[in-house]
Scaffold this motif. Structure first.
Motif, short mmCIF file in Angstrom:
data_model
loop_
_atom_site.label_atom_id
_atom_site.label_comp_id
_atom_site.label_asym_id
_atom_site.label_seq_id
_atom_site.Cartn_x
_atom_site.Cartn_y
_atom_site.Cartn_z
N TYR A 159 0.83 -1.21 0.00
CA TYR A 159 0.00 0.00 0.00
C TYR A 159 0.86 1.25 0.00
N VAL A 160 1.91 1.26 0.84
CA VAL A 160 2.79 2.42 0.91
C VAL A 160 3.49 2.64 -0.43
N LEU A 161 3.98 1.57 -1.05
CA LEU A 161 4.64 1.70 -2.35
C LEU A 161 3.68 2.24 -3.41
N ALA A 162 2.44 1.74 -3.41
CA ALA A 162 1.46 2.23 -4.38
C ALA A 162 1.14 3.71 -4.14
N TRP A 163 1.03 4.10 -2.86
CA TRP A 163 0.74 5.50 -2.53
C TRP A 163 1.87 6.42 -2.97
N LEU A 164 3.13 6.00 -2.73
CA LEU A 164 4.27 6.81 -3.15
C LEU A 164 4.33 6.90 -4.67
N SER A 165 4.02 5.80 -5.36
CA SER A 165 4.05 5.82 -6.82
C SER A 165 3.00 6.78 -7.36
N ARG A 166 1.78 6.73 -6.79
CA ARG A 166 0.75 7.67 -7.24
C ARG A 166 1.14 9.11 -6.96
N ARG A 167 1.75 9.34 -5.83
CA ARG A 167 2.17 10.71 -5.48
C ARG A 167 3.21 11.23 -6.46
N ARG A 168 4.21 10.38 -6.79
CA ARG A 168 5.24 10.81 -7.74
C ARG A 168 4.64 11.04 -9.12
N ARG A 169 3.72 10.17 -9.55
CA ARG A 169 3.09 10.35 -10.85
C ARG A 169 2.25 11.62 -10.89
N ARG A 170 1.55 11.91 -9.80
CA ARG A 170 0.74 13.12 -9.75
C ARG A 170 1.62 14.37 -9.81
N ALA A 171 2.75 14.32 -9.08
CA ALA A 171 3.67 15.47 -9.10
C ALA A 171 4.26 15.67 -10.49
N ARG A 172 4.58 14.58 -11.19
CA ARG A 172 5.14 14.70 -12.53
C ARG A 172 4.11 15.29 -13.49
N VAL A 173 2.86 14.81 -13.39
CA VAL A 173 1.81 15.33 -14.27
C VAL A 173 1.56 16.81 -13.99
N LEU A 174 1.56 17.20 -12.71
CA LEU A 174 1.35 18.60 -12.36
C LEU A 174 2.47 19.47 -12.90
N GLY A 175 3.72 18.97 -12.80
CA GLY A 175 4.85 19.74 -13.33
C GLY A 175 4.76 19.90 -14.83
N GLU A 176 4.40 18.84 -15.53
CA GLU A 176 4.27 18.94 -16.98
C GLU A 176 3.14 19.89 -17.37
N THR A 177 2.07 19.91 -16.62
CA THR A 177 0.95 20.82 -16.92
C THR A 177 1.37 22.28 -16.74
N ARG A 178 2.09 22.56 -15.67
CA ARG A 178 2.55 23.93 -15.45
C ARG A 178 3.51 24.39 -16.55
N ALA A 179 4.40 23.49 -16.95
CA ALA A 179 5.35 23.85 -18.00
C ALA A 179 4.62 24.12 -19.31
N SER A 180 3.60 23.34 -19.60
CA SER A 180 2.83 23.53 -20.83
C SER A 180 2.10 24.86 -20.81
N ARG A 181 1.53 25.22 -19.69
CA ARG A 181 0.84 26.50 -19.57
C ARG A 181 1.80 27.67 -19.74
N ALA A 182 3.02 27.52 -19.19
CA ALA A 182 4.01 28.60 -19.30
C ALA A 182 4.41 28.80 -20.76
N ARG A 183 4.51 27.73 -21.55
CA ARG A 183 4.87 27.87 -22.95
C ARG A 183 3.74 28.50 -23.77
N ASP A 184 2.50 28.25 -23.40
CA ASP A 184 1.35 28.76 -24.16
C ASP A 184 0.97 30.19 -23.79
N THR A 185 1.49 30.79 -22.74
CA THR A 185 1.14 32.15 -22.31
C THR A 185 2.11 33.14 -22.93
N PRO A 186 1.66 34.27 -23.80
CA PRO A 186 2.59 35.24 -24.43
C PRO A 186 3.26 36.13 -23.41
N ALA A 187 4.49 36.51 -23.71
CA ALA A 187 5.24 37.41 -22.82
C ALA A 187 4.61 38.79 -22.87
#
Length: 302
Positions: free
Chosen positions: A245-273
């Motif tokens: 259970y702990v391993l599955a929880w840590l895996s989900r947490r890392r995957r969620r953090a990676r997805v959140l980071g990728e989403t933020r980076a994508s938004r930063a590229r799509d917003t004009p200076a």
């Protein structure tokens, strides 16, 4: 010497009985046959005594009572049972003692060796075969696995001895399994505590164990409940489940953090200076310049 024990029923009490004695040693021995009453203690140990209750020692006639036996030789000894007139019906007991001198021990003490053979004669007449089971216990009502010991206390409350010998010996019935007690004989008026070991119980169960004995007075029965629960194994399974259970929880947490980071980076590229960008013209007209890059204005300022 054989037989090792002898039960003489009412129909055989007038018949002579025979014992065979064998000298398995390398020297001749002198044998004396004695008769003595006995009883048993709670562990099944024979306790000899000329004043033992229900003794038939004075009823026996032994032939020969003394003899010499050469090395490897065999000899038959005949026993006749001669009860007194009008004895009380029921069971009696007596032991034949085959005594041989064993020489002198330390300090000049003479040591004799004796082999006791119990005889259980039953006088004709009405008899009572009742036995009472007074208790059935386990070390505790809970165990984590086998083997499991069952201890029963059995009292002979009838008027004859009772044999509990395989295959009709005393057994514990545990959820359909038969757990046999060791062979034993219960003389009249004697109680005994016996233990049976269940070597291969199931991995897990709520077990209902019962001991029952039938006699003239009906069936005496005692029961006990035993819970078998392998806590160590279940604890190991629980530890493995928690770790997964702990391993599955840590895996989900890392995957969620990676997805959140990728989403933020994508938004930063799509917003004009905002800095250096043209402001939109009102009412759809041409873009309004801020004047900082107007050549005429720059030159005028110069």
């Amino acid at each position: 010497m054989s037989p090792a024990r002898l039960a003489v029923g009412p129909e055989e009490i007038d018949h002579p009985q025979s014992f065979r004695v064998v000298n398995g040693g390398r020297s001749p021995v002198d044998v004396t046959v004695d008769r003595v009453g006995f009883t048993m203690d709670g562990t099944g140990r024979m306790v000899f005594g000329h004043d033992a209750p229900r003794s038939a020692a004075s009823w026996l006639r032994v032939t020969p009572a003394d003899f010499r036996l050469a090395p490897g030789a065999k000899r038959s000894v005949t026993v006749r049972i001669d009860p007194p007139p009008r004895p009380e019906p029921g069971g009696y007991q007596v032991a034949l003692l085959f005594v041989t001198p064993a020489g002198t021990g330390e300090g000049g003490i003479k040591l004799d060796r004796a082999i006791g053979t119990p005889i259980y004669p039953t006088v004709p007449g009405p008899v009572d075969t009742s036995v009472s089971v007074d208790g059935l216990t386990t070390p505790s009502g809970f165990t984590t696995g086998g083997p499991v010991d069952f201890t029963a206390t059995v009292d002979n409350v009838g008027t004859v001895h009772r044999d509990f010998l395989a295959p009709r010996g005393l057994k514990v019935d545990v959820n359909g399994y038969d757990v046999p007690f060791p062979d034993f004989t219960l003389p009249r008026g004697v109680g005994r505590t016996v233990t049976a070991r269940w070597t291969n119980p199931p991995f897990m169960c709520v077990c209902h164990a019962t001991v029952s004995v039938s006699g003239t007075g009906g069936t005496s029965r005692r029961s006990v409940t035993l819970v078998i629960l392998p806590l160590r194994f279940l604890g190991a399974l629980l530890a493995v489940a928690v770790a997964l259970y702990v391993l599955a929880w840590l895996s989900r947490r890392r995957r969620r953090a990676r997805v959140l980071g990728e989403t933020r980076a994508s938004r930063a590229r799509d917003t004009p200076a905002q800095e250096g960008c043209d402001a939109p013209a009102p009412s759809g007209g041409p873009p309004v310049r801020d004047g900082r890059d107007d050549p005429a204005r720059v030159g005028g300022e110069g």
